[in-house]
Scaffold this active site. Structure first.
Site, PDB file in Angstrom:
ATOM      1  N   TYR A  70      -3.734   4.374   0.165  1.00  0.00           N
ATOM      2  CA  TYR A  70      -4.421   4.146   1.072  1.00  0.00           C
ATOM      3  C   TYR A  70      -5.629   5.674   1.497  1.00  0.00           C
ATOM      4  CZ  TYR A  70      -5.176   5.426   6.398  1.00  0.00           C
ATOM      5  OH  TYR A  70      -6.388   5.121   7.580  1.00  0.00           O
ATOM      6  N   GLY A 128      -1.454   4.677  -5.259  1.00  0.00           N
ATOM      7  CA  GLY A 128      -1.362   3.274  -5.558  1.00  0.00           C
ATOM      8  C   GLY A 128      -0.612   3.278  -6.515  1.00  0.00           C
ATOM      9  N   CYS A 137       0.955  -1.376   0.114  1.00  0.00           N
ATOM     10  CA  CYS A 137      -0.115   0.041   0.173  1.00  0.00           C
ATOM     11  C   CYS A 137       0.585   1.097   0.409  1.00  0.00           C
ATOM     12  CB  CYS A 137      -0.463  -0.006   1.268  1.00  0.00           C
ATOM     13  SG  CYS A 137      -1.803   1.512   1.754  1.00  0.00           S
ATOM     14  N   CYS A 138       0.691   2.356  -0.696  1.00  0.00           N
ATOM     15  CA  CYS A 138       1.040   3.357  -0.517  1.00  0.00           C
ATOM     16  C   CYS A 138       0.242   4.696  -1.061  1.00  0.00           C
ATOM     17  CB  CYS A 138       1.911   3.365  -2.094  1.00  0.00           C
ATOM     18  SG  CYS A 138       1.226   3.405  -4.150  1.00  0.00           S
ATOM     19  N   TYR A 139       0.487   5.880  -1.181  1.00  0.00           N
ATOM     20  CA  TYR A 139      -0.562   6.786  -1.044  1.00  0.00           C
ATOM     21  C   TYR A 139      -1.597   6.895  -1.616  1.00  0.00           C
ATOM     22  CZ  TYR A 139       3.685   9.320   1.225  1.00  0.00           C
ATOM     23  OH  TYR A 139       4.832   9.221   1.862  1.00  0.00           O
TER      24      TYR A 139
END
Length: 262
Positions: free
Chosen positions: A96, A71, A67-69
């Site tokens: 996220y 995708g 998971c990042c900011y």
């Protein structure tokens, strides 16, 4: 050498289903501050330099979700794991931000405290207990105070958070608010009626800590609301004795003179 498998980009609904099935490793690759402010429950924060530890310490068949900011960065991490033979690797589409929106919608019918429950979940606390204690006795109120979140503090107090709760060191939420230096948070706690002069397990008050840490603005705030100058540590040191800056020393001396009998 076996052909490396490809990772899959999945949406929040599929990610939620995988989480409910259990056994998945969730790795959050955002910056530490963003992770601390909110993350998928059970996730672990990592950087690219941590991948070696993940690769060496994780079974190749275990599902892994990145998971990042939004995708994008998560795809690079996912691709790296696939290159090392991992079979079930996923990247969360929308990151996220999408997850937080999904969970907010999921509890939108839960009344005015829906946002608070979402925050509790993101911090790893039970959503139905604002007084749950985590590691080191940290409560949701203490966490919000440490992070300087005045609105969250007000919401927790309104929801029944116990002002007198103490962590493993004997500190209340006021101490954590002084650590963050967030004056609006301290003001909110004072308005709610928190004890200004709680003495922790080491014999120190929030005023002593703030003076020793050189937090002049915090010292001024505590004094303005009537914090007691008289308590001493087991070694016999008062807040005045512990002042580490001229600003704090002057504030405490002035307060001491003002309280001295004529």
């Amino acid at each position: 050498m076996a052909e490396p498998t490809a990772y899959r980009c999945i949406n929040v609904e599929e990610a939620d289903r995988l989480l409910k099935e259990g056994g998945i490793l969730i790795l959050d690759v955002r910056d530490p501050k963003s992770f601390a402010a909110g993350h998928i429950e059970g996730s672990r924060h990592i950087t690219f330099s941590d991948l070696g530890e993940v690769i060496n310490g994780t079974a190749r068949a275990r599902p892994v979700l990145f998971c990042c900011y939004h995708g994008f960065a998560s795809r690079e991490y996912a691709n790296t794991l696939c290159d090392f033979g991992f079979k079930n690797v996923y990247s969360l589409d929308g990151g996220y931000e999408a997850w937080a929106s999904f969970k907010a919608a999921d509890v939108a019918d839960g009344g005015p405290d829906a946002a608070l429950r979402l925050w509790l979940e993101a911090q790893g606390f039970p959503t139905d207990d604002v007084n749950a204690a985590g590691p080191n006795g940290m409560t949701p109120l203490m966490r919000a105070c440490r992070d300087g979140q005045a609105e969250r503090v007000a919401a927790l107090v309104a929801a029944g958070a116990r002002l007198e709760a103490r962590n493993a060191d004997g500190n209340t939420a006021l101490w954590l608010a002084c650590v963050s230096g967030a004056i609006p948070v301290i003001e909110a706690l004072v308005k709610a009626g928190i004890d200004l002069d709680n003495i922790n397990d080491n014999g120190a008050t929030a005023l002593m800590y703030s003076a020793s840490a050189g937090k002049g603005e915090v010292v001024a705030c505590l004094l303005r609301h009537g914090a007691d100058l008289r308590p001493e540590t087991p070694e016999g040191f008062s807040a005045l004795d512990l002042a580490s800056t001229l600003d704090c020393l002057q504030l405490l001396r002035a307060a001491s003179k003002a309280k001295a009998p004529a």
